[in-house]
Design a protein around this motif. Structure first.
Motif, PDB file in Angstrom:
ATOM      1  N   THR A 323       0.820  -1.208   0.000  1.00  0.00           N
ATOM      2  CA  THR A 323       0.000   0.000   0.000  1.00  0.00           C
ATOM      3  C   THR A 323       0.857   1.262   0.000  1.00  0.00           C
ATOM      4  O   THR A 323       0.445   2.293  -0.502  1.00  0.00           O
ATOM      5  CB  THR A 323      -0.926   0.011   1.224  1.00  0.00           C
ATOM      6  OG1 THR A 323      -0.129  -0.145   2.409  1.00  0.00           O
ATOM      7  CG2 THR A 323      -1.938  -1.124   1.149  1.00  0.00           C
ATOM      8  N   LYS A 324       2.027   1.190   0.593  1.00  0.00           N
ATOM      9  CA  LYS A 324       2.929   2.334   0.631  1.00  0.00           C
ATOM     10  C   LYS A 324       4.255   1.967  -0.030  1.00  0.00           C
ATOM     11  O   LYS A 324       4.968   1.090   0.451  1.00  0.00           O
ATOM     12  CB  LYS A 324       3.175   2.781   2.076  1.00  0.00           C
ATOM     13  CG  LYS A 324       2.077   3.654   2.649  1.00  0.00           C
ATOM     14  CD  LYS A 324       2.094   5.044   1.993  1.00  0.00           C
ATOM     15  CE  LYS A 324       1.053   5.957   2.641  1.00  0.00           C
ATOM     16  NZ  LYS A 324       1.044   7.287   1.982  1.00  0.00           N
ATOM     17  N   ASN A 326       8.056   3.285  -1.986  1.00  0.00           N
ATOM     18  CA  ASN A 326       9.077   4.315  -1.784  1.00  0.00           C
ATOM     19  C   ASN A 326       9.452   5.030  -3.078  1.00  0.00           C
ATOM     20  O   ASN A 326      10.239   5.969  -3.069  1.00  0.00           O
ATOM     21  CB  ASN A 326      10.318   3.727  -1.105  1.00  0.00           C
ATOM     22  CG  ASN A 326      10.783   2.439  -1.764  1.00  0.00           C
ATOM     23  OD1 ASN A 326      10.618   2.254  -2.968  1.00  0.00           O
ATOM     24  ND2 ASN A 326      11.355   1.530  -0.978  1.00  0.00           N
ATOM     25  N   ASP A 361       5.013  13.461   0.543  1.00  0.00           N
ATOM     26  CA  ASP A 361       4.852  12.157   1.196  1.00  0.00           C
ATOM     27  C   ASP A 361       6.219  11.681   1.701  1.00  0.00           C
ATOM     28  O   ASP A 361       7.139  11.457   0.913  1.00  0.00           O
ATOM     29  CB  ASP A 361       4.270  11.154   0.194  1.00  0.00           C
ATOM     30  CG  ASP A 361       3.867   9.832   0.851  1.00  0.00           C
ATOM     31  OD1 ASP A 361       4.415   9.515   1.929  1.00  0.00           O
ATOM     32  OD2 ASP A 361       3.017   9.127   0.286  1.00  0.00           O
ATOM     33  N   HIS A 363       7.106   8.849   2.777  1.00  0.00           N
ATOM     34  CA  HIS A 363       7.475   7.496   2.356  1.00  0.00           C
ATOM     35  C   HIS A 363       8.134   7.490   0.970  1.00  0.00           C
ATOM     36  O   HIS A 363       8.877   6.574   0.631  1.00  0.00           O
ATOM     37  CB  HIS A 363       6.240   6.585   2.320  1.00  0.00           C
ATOM     38  CG  HIS A 363       5.655   6.314   3.670  1.00  0.00           C
ATOM     39  ND1 HIS A 363       4.654   7.092   4.227  1.00  0.00           N
ATOM     40  CD2 HIS A 363       5.938   5.359   4.588  1.00  0.00           C
ATOM     41  CE1 HIS A 363       4.340   6.628   5.410  1.00  0.00           C
ATOM     42  NE2 HIS A 363       5.096   5.570   5.660  1.00  0.00           N
ATOM     43  N   GLN A 547       4.803   2.829  -5.948  1.00  0.00           N
ATOM     44  CA  GLN A 547       3.471   3.305  -5.583  1.00  0.00           C
ATOM     45  C   GLN A 547       2.884   4.004  -6.802  1.00  0.00           C
ATOM     46  O   GLN A 547       3.340   5.065  -7.211  1.00  0.00           O
ATOM     47  CB  GLN A 547       3.523   4.265  -4.394  1.00  0.00           C
ATOM     48  CG  GLN A 547       2.139   4.713  -3.938  1.00  0.00           C
ATOM     49  CD  GLN A 547       2.173   5.432  -2.596  1.00  0.00           C
ATOM     50  OE1 GLN A 547       2.989   5.104  -1.731  1.00  0.00           O
ATOM     51  NE2 GLN A 547       1.295   6.396  -2.415  1.00  0.00           N
ATOM     52  N   TYR A 549       0.385   6.074  -8.930  1.00  0.00           N
ATOM     53  CA  TYR A 549      -0.597   7.150  -8.757  1.00  0.00           C
ATOM     54  C   TYR A 549      -1.612   7.045  -9.890  1.00  0.00           C
ATOM     55  O   TYR A 549      -1.364   7.465 -11.013  1.00  0.00           O
ATOM     56  CB  TYR A 549       0.096   8.511  -8.777  1.00  0.00           C
ATOM     57  CG  TYR A 549       0.722   8.894  -7.460  1.00  0.00           C
ATOM     58  CD1 TYR A 549       0.250   9.967  -6.710  1.00  0.00           C
ATOM     59  CD2 TYR A 549       1.788   8.166  -6.936  1.00  0.00           C
ATOM     60  CE1 TYR A 549       0.818  10.308  -5.490  1.00  0.00           C
ATOM     61  CE2 TYR A 549       2.373   8.489  -5.726  1.00  0.00           C
ATOM     62  CZ  TYR A 549       1.880   9.565  -5.007  1.00  0.00           C
ATOM     63  OH  TYR A 549       2.456   9.893  -3.795  1.00  0.00           O
TER      64      TYR A 549
END
Length: 617
Positions: A323-324, A326, A361, A363, A547, A549
């Motif tokens: 979910t997260k 880098n 963010d 992360h 991640q 978008y």
């Protein structure tokens, strides 16, 4: 007389009731359809997380439609289209490139998957870098020791490119492989505009900035022809060279040239399938029944489907991503427009907001901007560029991964990157600016309609129904020249060159990724994997996690989006059945000139766009 009025009143009353009944009937049908679609969407979402059982056997790469970086219609909508309403034209379907590659790579180590079958009958293609990336994944799969089989009644150039990565290619005895080369065609409107008495005011900088030529000429200029001949020849060379390597034959055997091809056909009596076999393009001629039996022998018999054991790529569940991540992956896929993003477009405000979100963010340690755009609004491009520059200034490395196109505005937004990576077949460059304003005062005058009024300044006296004042034309040209200078300066600063050096390779000229690398416009040749490795290296990340978008549709978006997708699937075929063939061909070609008939909403009427980059056949 009274009787006549009574009869007329009754007729009117019953006609009114009939109209009301028809109106209510249509509205009720629409409501019923809406409820059915809503229930279907709800059930699909409810069951979306349930695991799909993977069959022991083949991964059936039964791609339908086109491959794109970021589909305008989400995967959920696409699947609903076939499950709920049965989309009538699967060739309109958009398939996400990175999901396809991930599925192939996952299947490589999946103990349930023992091979791949390429079923490409409904595959409509994609840009060359996308096909190369899928081909790379297929090669990795094949090198793992698992076989790949391809079969078709007929193969288009895009279909055959992927099929060439197979261990074995089967072709119908009455089939063919349509290898003919690449071509580009654009519509030119000067004579039409003259007949309609439309005045086109064109402002541009760049010898090769051919985006405005359709308004100025009835054919391609010599400069544009010379530039396009170079890059389209390189794309064809890359295509033929890869197939020759896959099939272990020479490039001349893949495509010997038009006259040699015709001579070979005349010699064998026009048998296209036999020609493909003799040239080494396929391994065997076989009927569908014969191929089915061969695949059953390899993958086993499935009693339920009465076919070989296989799992469609559309049913093959990908492992959940973290979910997260880098490393942020942000898409710029389509013409660039001002404001919020709409399907198939890159919204300047939306993309800038995504970059800002990644910048803030904690992360996220690096950003990959995936660019597949012919450009568009200068204002929107600058909005994206400024936010990307802010991310780099904040200490987050920015890597640009170029897809099929990163031209004009697509290159503009790439300039702040720490590192730019292009495919050898990427179309990039096209560094130039243009503006267009059309007025119809001459058209109206033929109808006896004129416009007159007063203004405090010639600059205020602008109307589509009046000739453009000379002062406004001067301001526009000055603005376009300033935009070109800014573009040149941005490139010069980011590429460590002088403006004069950039100008010699700019002027609106389109370059392939290979030429762009030689001219210093990109840092390296590679694909998305190269970009991930570089981003991890620059950010000092040991275990890169991506991640993505991407917009997540609401429930209402899913319902109305699916209905819209269904209409889009049905309408073209309906139009095709009622329109004369030449008119339908013209409409199709107009749609294929990216951005020209879409939203062109730059507040200063300035555009950095390559219209010749969008369609290669």
């Amino acid at each position: 007389m009274r009787t006549l009025w009574r009869i007329m009143a009754n007729l009117f009353k019953w006609a009114w009731r009939l109209i009301n009944f028809i109106r209510e009937f249509i509205l009720n049908l629409f409501l019923l359809l809406l409820v059915l679609v809503g229930v279907g969407v709800w059930m699909h979402i409810k069951n979306a997380n349930q695991p799909v059982e993977v069959q022991q056997g083949a991964l059936n790469l039964d791609l339908a439609g086109v491959v794109v970086d970021k589909p305008a219609v989400t995967n959920t909508l696409s699947k609903l289209g076939s499950q709920l309403l049965g989309a009538s034209s699967s060739r309109l379907k958009e398939n996400p490139l990175f999901d396809i590659v991930e599925a192939i790579r996952q299947a490589k180590t999946d103990k349930h998957i023992s091979g791949i079958v390429l079923n490409l009958r409904d595959f409509a293609g994609g840009d060359q870098p996308s096909l190369q990336y899928i081909g790379k994944a297929l090669r990795e799969f094949r090198d793992s020791g698992k076989p790949i089989y391809a079969y078709g009644d007929n193969f288009t150039q895009a279909q055959y490119y992927l099929a060439s990565f197979a261990n074995k290619i089967y072709l119908s005895p009455h089939g063919s492989i349509d290898l003919h080369g690449f071509a580009t065609n654009s519509l030119y409107y000067k004579s039409l505009l003259d007949k309609l008495k439309v005045s086109s005011y064109v402002f541009r900088v760049g010898t090769y900035k051919s985006a405005v030529e359709p308004f100025l000429r009835d054919d391609m200029s010599p400069a544009a022809r010379e530039a396009d001949t170079r890059w389209i020849g390189q794309l064809w060379h890359n295509y033929v060279t890869q197939i020759a390597a896959n099939r272990q034959i020479t490039a001349e055997e893949v495509f010997p040239g038009a006259q040699q091809f015709i001579a070979a056909l005349q010699k064998n009596g026009g048998d296209m399938a036999k020609y493909a076999l003799d040239a080494g393009l396929v391994d065997e001629l076989a009927t569908p029944a014969e191929v089915d039996q061969k695949l059953i022998n390899v993958f086993g018999w499935d009693k339920q489907t009465k076919d070989y054991h296989a799992t469609s790529i559309y049913d093959y569940a990908l492992k959940k991503q973290p979910t997260k991540g880098n490393i942020a992956v942000i898409f710029a896929d389509g013409p660039i427009v001002d404001g919020a993003q709409t399907p198939g477009m890159v919204g300047g405000d939306t993309t800038a907001a995504e970059i800002r979100s990644a910048r803030l963010d904690g992360h996220i340690k690096a950003i990959i901007l995936r660019v597949n755009s012919p450009g568009g609004s200068v204002t929107a491009s600058e909005t994206i560029r400024e936010e990307l520059a802010a991310a780099r200034a904040a200490g987050k490395p920015v890597v640009v991964s170029m897809g099929g196109m990163a031209a004009s505005g697509g290159y503009w937004i790439s300039t702040p990157a720490n590192y730019i990576i292009a495919s050898p077949s990427t179309l990039t460059g096209s560094i130039g600016i243009f503006g267009i304003i059309n007025t119809v005062e001459k058209s109206l005058s033929t109808l006896g309609v004129y416009t007159d009024g007063v203004s405090t300044s010639p600059l205020a006296d602008v109307s589509v129904t009046k000739a453009l004042p000379q002062e406004v034309q001067q301001v526009m040209q000055i603005s376009i020249e300033n935009g070109y200078k800014n573009f040149i300066d941005l490139v010069a600063k980011s590429r460590r060159m002088t403006p004069e050096q950039v100008d010699t390779i700019a002027q609106g000229r389109v370059w392939t990724g290979s030429d762009a690398k030689a001219n210093g416009l990109v840092d390296a040749l590679g694909d998305f994997d190269t970009a991930v490795r570089k981003a991890a290296e620059l950010a000092k990340i040991n275990q890169p996690e991506l991640q993505w978008y991407q917009d997540q549709p609401s429930f209402a978006d899913l319902v109305f989006g699916q209905m819209n997708a269904q209409i889009r699937a049905v309408l073209p075929e309906t139009l095709q059945s009622v329109l004369p063939a030449p008119m339908y061909d013209v409409m199709s070609m107009m749609k294929k000139q990216p951005g020209l008939f879409d939203k062109m909403n730059d507040p200063q009427n300035r555009y950095a766009m390559c219209l010749t980059c969008g369609e290669v056949r």
